[in-house]
Design a protein around this motif. Structure first.
Motif, PDB file in Angstrom:
ATOM      1  N   VAL A   1       0.841  -1.206   0.000  1.00  0.00           N
ATOM      2  CA  VAL A   1       0.000   0.000   0.000  1.00  0.00           C
ATOM      3  C   VAL A   1       0.869   1.246   0.000  1.00  0.00           C
ATOM      4  N   ILE A   2       1.912   1.247   0.822  1.00  0.00           N
ATOM      5  CA  ILE A   2       2.792   2.412   0.899  1.00  0.00           C
ATOM      6  C   ILE A   2       3.474   2.654  -0.445  1.00  0.00           C
ATOM      7  N   ARG A   3       3.838   1.573  -1.131  1.00  0.00           N
ATOM      8  CA  ARG A   3       4.468   1.732  -2.441  1.00  0.00           C
ATOM      9  C   ARG A   3       3.533   2.473  -3.412  1.00  0.00           C
ATOM     10  N   GLN A   4       2.254   2.175  -3.350  1.00  0.00           N
ATOM     11  CA  GLN A   4       1.293   2.884  -4.209  1.00  0.00           C
ATOM     12  C   GLN A   4       1.247   4.371  -3.857  1.00  0.00           C
ATOM     13  N   LEU A   5       1.277   4.695  -2.554  1.00  0.00           N
ATOM     14  CA  LEU A   5       1.279   6.097  -2.145  1.00  0.00           C
ATOM     15  C   LEU A   5       2.527   6.815  -2.658  1.00  0.00           C
ATOM     16  N   ILE A   6       3.670   6.157  -2.561  1.00  0.00           N
ATOM     17  CA  ILE A   6       4.934   6.771  -2.978  1.00  0.00           C
ATOM     18  C   ILE A   6       4.955   6.981  -4.491  1.00  0.00           C
ATOM     19  N   GLU A   7       4.376   6.061  -5.226  1.00  0.00           N
ATOM     20  CA  GLU A   7       4.344   6.221  -6.683  1.00  0.00           C
ATOM     21  C   GLU A   7       3.587   7.480  -7.078  1.00  0.00           C
ATOM     22  N   VAL A   8       2.549   7.823  -6.316  1.00  0.00           N
ATOM     23  CA  VAL A   8       1.806   9.054  -6.595  1.00  0.00           C
ATOM     24  C   VAL A   8       2.579  10.271  -6.090  1.00  0.00           C
ATOM     25  N   ALA A   9       3.121  10.165  -4.865  1.00  0.00           N
ATOM     26  CA  ALA A   9       3.808  11.308  -4.264  1.00  0.00           C
ATOM     27  C   ALA A   9       5.145  11.599  -4.936  1.00  0.00           C
ATOM     28  N   ASP A  10       5.828  10.564  -5.418  1.00  0.00           N
ATOM     29  CA  ASP A  10       7.129  10.694  -6.081  1.00  0.00           C
ATOM     30  C   ASP A  10       8.176  11.292  -5.143  1.00  0.00           C
ATOM     31  N   PHE A  11       8.183  10.838  -3.881  1.00  0.00           N
ATOM     32  CA  PHE A  11       9.197  11.240  -2.918  1.00  0.00           C
ATOM     33  C   PHE A  11      10.202  10.102  -2.723  1.00  0.00           C
ATOM     34  N   GLU A  12      11.368  10.442  -2.174  1.00  0.00           N
ATOM     35  CA  GLU A  12      12.339   9.418  -1.778  1.00  0.00           C
ATOM     36  C   GLU A  12      11.715   8.534  -0.704  1.00  0.00           C
ATOM     37  N   TRP A  13      11.946   7.233  -0.800  1.00  0.00           N
ATOM     38  CA  TRP A  13      11.326   6.287   0.133  1.00  0.00           C
ATOM     39  C   TRP A  13      12.373   5.291   0.621  1.00  0.00           C
ATOM     40  N   ALA A  14      12.429   5.124   1.938  1.00  0.00           N
ATOM     41  CA  ALA A  14      13.302   4.122   2.544  1.00  0.00           C
ATOM     42  C   ALA A  14      12.424   3.007   3.096  1.00  0.00           C
ATOM     43  N   ARG A  15      12.509   1.835   2.476  1.00  0.00           N
ATOM     44  CA  ARG A  15      11.763   0.671   2.955  1.00  0.00           C
ATOM     45  C   ARG A  15      12.709  -0.165   3.822  1.00  0.00           C
ATOM     46  N   ILE A  16      12.389  -0.247   5.105  1.00  0.00           N
ATOM     47  CA  ILE A  16      13.253  -0.908   6.080  1.00  0.00           C
ATOM     48  C   ILE A  16      12.627  -2.259   6.418  1.00  0.00           C
ATOM     49  N   GLU A  17      13.345  -3.324   6.161  1.00  0.00           N
ATOM     50  CA  GLU A  17      12.781  -4.650   6.423  1.00  0.00           C
ATOM     51  C   GLU A  17      13.001  -5.035   7.886  1.00  0.00           C
ATOM     52  N   ALA A  18      11.936  -5.514   8.519  1.00  0.00           N
ATOM     53  CA  ALA A  18      11.981  -5.889   9.933  1.00  0.00           C
ATOM     54  C   ALA A  18      12.544  -7.298  10.080  1.00  0.00           C
ATOM     55  N   THR A  19      13.841  -7.424   9.948  1.00  0.00           N
ATOM     56  CA  THR A  19      14.484  -8.708  10.191  1.00  0.00           C
ATOM     57  C   THR A  19      14.625  -8.919  11.702  1.00  0.00           C
ATOM     58  N   PRO A  20      14.741 -10.153  12.162  1.00  0.00           N
ATOM     59  CA  PRO A  20      14.897 -10.380  13.609  1.00  0.00           C
ATOM     60  C   PRO A  20      16.079  -9.634  14.208  1.00  0.00           C
ATOM     61  N   ASP A  21      17.224  -9.623  13.518  1.00  0.00           N
ATOM     62  CA  ASP A  21      18.398  -8.933  14.061  1.00  0.00           C
ATOM     63  C   ASP A  21      18.159  -7.433  14.161  1.00  0.00           C
ATOM     64  N   ALA A  22      17.564  -6.846  13.116  1.00  0.00           N
ATOM     65  CA  ALA A  22      17.318  -5.404  13.125  1.00  0.00           C
ATOM     66  C   ALA A  22      16.323  -5.026  14.216  1.00  0.00           C
ATOM     67  N   VAL A  23      15.271  -5.828  14.378  1.00  0.00           N
ATOM     68  CA  VAL A  23      14.249  -5.536  15.385  1.00  0.00           C
ATOM     69  C   VAL A  23      14.826  -5.650  16.790  1.00  0.00           C
ATOM     70  N   ARG A  24      15.628  -6.685  17.037  1.00  0.00           N
ATOM     71  CA  ARG A  24      16.197  -6.854  18.373  1.00  0.00           C
ATOM     72  C   ARG A  24      17.189  -5.749  18.706  1.00  0.00           C
ATOM     73  N   HIS A  25      17.949  -5.310  17.717  1.00  0.00           N
ATOM     74  CA  HIS A  25      18.876  -4.199  17.946  1.00  0.00           C
ATOM     75  C   HIS A  25      18.094  -2.929  18.278  1.00  0.00           C
TER      76      HIS A  25
END
Length: 538
Positions: free
Chosen positions: A273-297
């Motif tokens: 859904v967010i990707r669709q919003l960004i395609e309309v807004a045409d802003f820089e987008w950082a998609r951060i994946e919630a991996t177990p290591d990243a979440v625990r850190h």
């Protein structure tokens, strides 16, 4: 940073407390007491001197972001302390401590938004005020965790209005000014910091959002701004406002960064859904994946904040780290959107009987009445009004506040809602990454005017009607992109360290158990490890 101490005169002069490194000290002797202020002045704070008064004011987000607050402090010497206190009561976000030598009176408080933290503690001889709750506890004889606060947090994920997680340390009630009179260390009756005047005429809500967001975004100047973007309505409104600001020449497109956390494989993953919003807004987008290591850190980082982490606190930590890595200096979030856009029956029950009766249909819709028993309950609420809100009345009575405040539309509710610690913790988490936080829904001119009793609100409104109308006015393409509430419980349980099975039964809700009990235990353990006095006294 601030630490204020007031002590009564004793036969022997009180020894001056040791100030943390880099703090400055100002001492004033008032009749019947000694006052000591340790402070630093930086981009977030000011110390202002008058002929017979002083006042220290601080915002967790930086004075340069809030032009009205900055300009008020600049005019303080010209107009005096009373004028300044009156002005601060209408500005946010700010926490302040001030004193009038002529009257021998001390004033302190924090603004209505609830995320400019301020704490105090008293004993028979001393009053301590600081934006650091642990510093208050130390000055009053040592830190000890509050078992009552821990139990309440684990069961309800909230605290009483002046609780703080530490015994004897009280969190200033949001939207209230405290006064300590000459010769006293304990504050007297609190003064409600919201204007008691009638609500102003309601403008068109969509127009209000348009004008208000344009004004707020003007303050950003040339900063790079990171929006915490989800698939929900609240952050979507801010995204629309940023798009409008770019079209109006207020901001540039290259100033805008959107950050989102993706949960691949979980139902709470909103990235499509967010990707669709960004395609309309045409802003820089950082998609951060919630991996177990990243979440625990990120979770470990949240344990260093002033309060235990909420279930999804790690999302904010991940977004803050990515925003800093991409050279943003300001984080924008949609916190407060529910208070602004989601009306419920408490917003109506504080009004006079004839207004409650006129909105019977809306109350039925908000209660989702189903059957004759619900109809009877609705009628009873209409008849009793705010007397049917004992917890609200109890809060006001306990803290010596006028119960008339509950009739002041959503402002009365905000005073009660601001008992939570999430906003102060969010500001601290962002600051830990060298960033500043802005919550437009709290500091904008919106809350006072979004009146659910206004004729523009239908008896049976769709989901967040004002927000949807604003979105449809400026970016109609967004109205075709779905929006839904997403459950994070399964992802939280799967990605974070496992809870102790013996602690998995609080109100029979495993996800609540994890987010409150587990977070609280880990947070307390981290605190004890960094403070020997806490460990020894608990």
């Amino acid at each position: 940073m601030i630490l204020f101490e007031r002590q009564r005169h004793t036969a022997a002069p009180a020894s001056a407390p040791v100030a943390p490194a880099g703090w400055q000290t100002l001492i004033h002797a008032f009749p019947g007491g000694n006052d000591t202020l340790h402070y630093t002045t930086d981009a977030c704070s000011r110390l202002i001197h008058g002929p017979d008064w002083w006042l220290y004011a601080a915002t967790p987000t930086g004075l340069d972001v809030f032009s009205a607050l900055r300009e008020t402090l600049a005019q303080a010497r010209e107009h005096g302390l009373d004028w300044l206190l009156d002005r601060l009561e209408t500005l946010r976000p700010v926490a302040f401590v001030g004193a009038c030598e002529r009257r021998g009176t001390l004033y302190f408080g924090r603004s209505f938004d609830g995320f400019a933290a301020l704490y105090f503690g008293t004993d028979s001889e001393r009053l301590v005020v600081s934006n650091d709750l642990r510093e208050v506890g130390r000055r009053l004889g040592g830190l000890r965790f509050s078992d009552a606060d821990a139990e309440l947090w684990s069961q309800r994920l909230m605290l009483e209005p002046e609780s703080s997680f530490y015994e004897g340390v009280r969190r200033c009630y949001a939207g209230v000014r405290y006064t300590a009179n000459p010769g006293h260390t304990a504050p007297g009756p609190r003064q409600f910091m919201a204007p008691a005047a009638a609500l102003p005429p309601q403008p068109d809500p969509a127009r209000q959002l348009t004008d208000g967001l344009r004004t707020l975004y003007t303050d950003y100047g040339n900063r790079k701004v990171a929006l915490r973007l989800s698939g929900g309505v609240d952050s979507r409104v801010l995204l629309v406002g940023l798009m409008d600001a770019v079209r109006q020449g207020i901001l540039r497109k290259d100033q805008i960064l959107c950050t989102s956390v993706a949960f691949p494989g979980f139902d709470c993953d909103e990235s499509p859904v967010i990707r669709q919003l960004i395609e309309v807004a045409d802003f820089e987008w950082a998609r951060i994946e919630a991996t177990p290591d990243a979440v625990r850190h990120a979770y470990a980082a949240c344990l260093q904040l002033p309060a235990p982490p909420f279930p999804t606190s790690f999302i904010g930590a991940l977004c803050a780290a990515e925003s800093r890595a991409r050279n943003a200096s300001l984080i924008l979030t949609g916190h407060g959107g529910d208070e602004l856009f989601d009306f419920d029956q408490l917003d109506i029950l504080g009004y006079p009987f004839w207004q409650r009766l006129r909105r019977l249909g809306q109350l039925r819709a908000l209660r989702q009445s189903n059957g004759w028993l619900d109809e009877i309950k609705t009628a009873r609420r209409i008849l009793l009004g705010r007397r049917n809100m004992p917890h609200v009345e109890r809060d006001f009575q306990q803290h010596h506040l006028s119960s008339n405040a509950t009739a002041m539309h959503r402002l009365g509710r905000r005073l009660v809602l601001a008992r939570g610690v999430s906003y102060a913790t969010a500001a601290a988490g962002v600051a830990a990454h060298g960033l500043r936080l802005d919550l437009p829904y709290f500091r904008g001119p919106f809350l006072d005017c979004m009146d659910p009793l206004h004729r523009r609100y239908d008896n049976k409104p769709p989901f967040k009607p004002v927000a949807q109308r604003y979105i449809g006015t400026h970016v109609p393409e967004f109205t075709c992109i779905p929006c839904r509430k997403v459950p994070f419980g399964p992802a939280v349980l799967a990605l974070l360290p496992k809870n102790d099975p013996k602690r998995d039964e609080v109100d029979s809700q495993r996800t609540l158990t994890y987010s409150s009990t587990k977070g609280l235990i880990d947070w307390r353990t981290a605190r004890e490890a960094t403070d020997g006095s806490t460990h020894e006294q608990h």
